[in-house]
Design a protein around this motif. Structure first.
Motif, PDB file in Angstrom:
ATOM      1  N   GLY A 195     -15.625  62.757   8.326  1.00 42.59           N
ATOM      2  CA  GLY A 195     -17.189  62.884   8.282  1.00 42.59           C
ATOM      3  C   GLY A 195     -17.672  62.462   9.662  1.00 42.59           C
ATOM      4  O   GLY A 195     -18.744  63.119  10.077  1.00 42.59           O
ATOM      5  N   THR A 196     -16.916  62.080  10.752  1.00 39.53           N
ATOM      6  CA  THR A 196     -17.155  61.905  12.186  1.00 39.53           C
ATOM      7  C   THR A 196     -17.320  63.179  12.770  1.00 39.53           C
ATOM      8  O   THR A 196     -17.814  63.536  13.728  1.00 39.53           O
ATOM      9  CB  THR A 196     -16.335  61.005  12.973  1.00 39.53           C
ATOM     10  OG1 THR A 196     -14.905  61.262  12.980  1.00 39.53           O
ATOM     11  CG2 THR A 196     -16.298  59.504  12.060  1.00 39.53           C
ATOM     12  N   LEU A 212     -23.608  68.456  14.108  1.00 44.43           N
ATOM     13  CA  LEU A 212     -24.470  68.865  13.368  1.00 44.43           C
ATOM     14  C   LEU A 212     -25.712  68.291  13.224  1.00 44.43           C
ATOM     15  O   LEU A 212     -26.918  68.898  12.826  1.00 44.43           O
ATOM     16  CB  LEU A 212     -23.791  69.284  11.694  1.00 44.43           C
ATOM     17  CG  LEU A 212     -22.890  70.184  11.533  1.00 44.43           C
ATOM     18  CD1 LEU A 212     -22.608  70.183  10.077  1.00 44.43           C
ATOM     19  CD2 LEU A 212     -23.279  71.608  11.976  1.00 44.43           C
ATOM     20  N   GLY A 213     -25.602  67.066  13.584  1.00 44.51           N
ATOM     21  CA  GLY A 213     -26.955  66.087  13.490  1.00 44.51           C
ATOM     22  C   GLY A 213     -26.898  65.439  11.968  1.00 44.51           C
ATOM     23  O   GLY A 213     -26.315  66.079  11.333  1.00 44.51           O
ATOM     24  N   ALA A 230     -24.672  69.414   4.445  1.00 44.98           N
ATOM     25  CA  ALA A 230     -23.440  70.192   4.404  1.00 44.98           C
ATOM     26  C   ALA A 230     -22.431  69.283   3.676  1.00 44.98           C
ATOM     27  O   ALA A 230     -21.798  69.710   2.754  1.00 44.98           O
ATOM     28  CB  ALA A 230     -22.801  70.355   5.908  1.00 44.98           C
ATOM     29  N   ILE A 231     -22.503  67.982   3.929  1.00 45.77           N
ATOM     30  CA  ILE A 231     -21.576  67.077   3.108  1.00 45.77           C
ATOM     31  C   ILE A 231     -21.940  67.294   1.567  1.00 45.77           C
ATOM     32  O   ILE A 231     -20.964  67.359   0.734  1.00 45.77           O
ATOM     33  CB  ILE A 231     -22.033  65.624   3.490  1.00 45.77           C
ATOM     34  CG1 ILE A 231     -21.469  65.291   4.757  1.00 45.77           C
ATOM     35  CG2 ILE A 231     -21.282  64.681   2.537  1.00 45.77           C
ATOM     36  CD1 ILE A 231     -21.878  64.359   5.512  1.00 45.77           C
ATOM     37  N   ILE A 261     -22.864  59.122  14.939  1.00 49.08           N
ATOM     38  CA  ILE A 261     -24.030  59.524  15.728  1.00 49.08           C
ATOM     39  C   ILE A 261     -24.745  58.188  16.180  1.00 49.08           C
ATOM     40  O   ILE A 261     -25.266  58.120  17.277  1.00 49.08           O
ATOM     41  CB  ILE A 261     -25.111  60.003  14.822  1.00 49.08           C
ATOM     42  CG1 ILE A 261     -24.541  61.443  14.434  1.00 49.08           C
ATOM     43  CG2 ILE A 261     -26.466  60.558  15.390  1.00 49.08           C
ATOM     44  CD1 ILE A 261     -25.430  62.429  13.346  1.00 49.08           C
ATOM     45  N   PHE A 262     -24.687  57.118  15.427  1.00 49.58           N
ATOM     46  CA  PHE A 262     -25.521  56.021  15.758  1.00 49.58           C
ATOM     47  C   PHE A 262     -24.717  54.792  15.955  1.00 49.58           C
ATOM     48  O   PHE A 262     -25.179  53.659  16.268  1.00 49.58           O
ATOM     49  CB  PHE A 262     -26.705  55.674  14.421  1.00 49.58           C
ATOM     50  CG  PHE A 262     -27.314  56.705  14.217  1.00 49.58           C
ATOM     51  CD1 PHE A 262     -28.266  57.239  15.114  1.00 49.58           C
ATOM     52  CD2 PHE A 262     -27.323  57.362  12.947  1.00 49.58           C
ATOM     53  CE1 PHE A 262     -29.086  58.344  14.837  1.00 49.58           C
ATOM     54  CE2 PHE A 262     -28.073  58.401  12.626  1.00 49.58           C
ATOM     55  CZ  PHE A 262     -29.010  58.911  13.516  1.00 49.58           C
ATOM     56  N   GLY A 263     -23.231  54.801  15.491  1.00 46.90           N
ATOM     57  CA  GLY A 263     -22.643  53.510  15.376  1.00 46.90           C
ATOM     58  C   GLY A 263     -21.642  53.170  16.937  1.00 46.90           C
ATOM     59  O   GLY A 263     -20.797  52.383  16.749  1.00 46.90           O
ATOM     60  N   GLY A 264     -21.742  54.263  17.636  1.00 46.12           N
ATOM     61  CA  GLY A 264     -21.318  53.967  18.973  1.00 46.12           C
ATOM     62  C   GLY A 264     -19.798  54.503  19.063  1.00 46.12           C
ATOM     63  O   GLY A 264     -19.030  53.781  20.082  1.00 46.12           O
TER      64      GLY A 264
END
Length: 384
Positions: free
Chosen positions: A28-29, A34-35, A42-43, A217-220
């Motif tokens: 998934g990462t 793709l944003g 897409a998933i 995207i958001f988890g660092g």
């Protein structure tokens, strides 16, 4: 016929555990470029398609009461089935090594011991699982799955709280296509077993991919360890991830053993599974496996056309191929579809590689079957 069947709850636990793995999150990462919005689209779309294919493959194995690679003889003949069994064993060795490698990274975060020690330890746990056996791990699998569900919900809540207000997708479902019939063949109700397996895996895998996407995207960071640590998870979370890795890797090794019996009927499936685990453990020690995208694409190129041809013959043509010329035609369709996959993969097309290759293999096989329908080279399916 076996007196002992795998029950519906067991199927749910098996495929719930299969999707709850480090590899699913890490895949998934890879979708972060793709944003969030396009990545989620897409998933979901990719998993719906993959889930349908998984259901079809499982239903064929369940009805025929055959393991995954034995079912390919329906279209490709005994020799073709042996070839695909060999390719499947290779991909399962690859998955075994990847899963053990990822577990080793998690263990190193717990305690800075030698990577070799942790790699051997996780390989030994997988071998222990193999000796316990598929029918005897139900309670342990259930406990691990429940614990991992709690972990997943926690990670999901953590990631969602950080969201703003406003071709590799199919790779993981495709990697399970050559395995699902190894389990549905042991079901009393093939349709229900296949539906349960495909649905549970698809829904859970969507969650895992989404966690990986949102974390990247958001988890660092895109490391599973970084993701979990940023979510505030420590020893307990990592231990559960490790056990989920063992149960998932067990499926890879187990199915490699089943595939070996397609090549040589008298082969010891458990013995081969142990050998596969040992080889995978050694590979995990020798080779870094931080980026598996090329491996995932290779799996897609081999098995998407294979399952397309099998699905077309079973559900559309409703004929089991029995002549050498027909086997060769299927082999040619498969080879051309694999070539198309790799061509599309390196082109600038926006539709990806899997769907064109799958569609071509499926449609051409259906046309070939229609043309030869009146010939005496095939036999009608006996419905179960």
């Amino acid at each position: 016929m076996k007196d002992t069947y795998i029950t519906q709850p067991q199927f749910a636990m098996i495929w719930f555990g299969a999707a709850l793995s480090i590899a699913e999150i890490m895949t998934g990462t890879y979708l972060a470029p793709l944003g969030l919005t396009q990545g989620l689209y897409a998933i979901i779309l990719g998993h719906i398609i993959g889930g349908i294919l998984l259901f079809g493959a499982g239903l064929i194995g369940g009805r025929l009461r055959q393991g995954s690679m034995n079912t390919t003889a329906f279209s490709f003949g005994p020799l073709g089935a042996k070839g695909f069994a060999f390719l499947n064993m290779l991909q399962l060795i690859g998955w075994t090594s990847i899963m053990i490698y990822d577990a080793m990274l998690a263990l190193q975060e717990l305690a800075p011991l030698s990577p070799i020690i942790w790699t051997i330890a996780i390989g030994a746990l997988v071998i222990l699982w193999l000796f316990i056996g598929l029918h005897n791990t139900g309670y342990i699998q259930a406990i691990v799955s429940v614990l991992l569900l709690g972990l997943t919900l926690y990670m999901g809540a953590h990631m969602i709280s950080q969201w703003p207000s406003e071709g590799i997708i199919l790779a993981m479902p495709l990697s399970w296509l050559p395995l699902i019939s190894d389990y549905t063949r042991e079901s009393k109700k093939p349709f229900s077993a296949s539906l349960t397996s495909a649905t549970v895996y698809t829904v859970t895998s969507i969650v895992m991919y989404t966690l990986g996407l949102s974390a990247a995207i958001f988890g660092g960071g895109d490391s599973i360890i970084t993701i979990m640590m940023n979510a505030g998870l420590g020893l307990a979370g990592l231990i559960v991830i490790i056990f989920s890795t063992v149960t998932t890797t067990f499926m890879d090794a187990y199915s490699a053993g089943v595939s070996s019996t397609t090549i040589y009927k008298s082969a010891s499936s458990k013995g081969i599974a142990v050998v596969v685990t040992i080889v995978g453990t050694i590979a995990a020690i020798l080779y870094p496996m931080d980026d598996i995208t090329d491996f995932l694409y290779l799996i897609g190129s081999v098995f998407a056309p294979m399952i397309a041809i099998l699905l077309a013959d079973y559900f559309i043509n409703r004929q089991q191929v029995q002549t050498l010329s027909a086997y060769l035609v299927r082999g040619l369709i498969w080879a051309v579809s694999v070539g198309l996959y790799h061509y599309m993969l390196h082109s600038e097309s926006t539709i990806g590689a899997t769907l064109p290759a799958f569609t071509m293999a499926f449609v051409v096989t259906a046309i070939v079957g229609f043309i030869s329908h009146t010939e005496n080279s095939s036999v009608e399916i006996k419905q179960h």
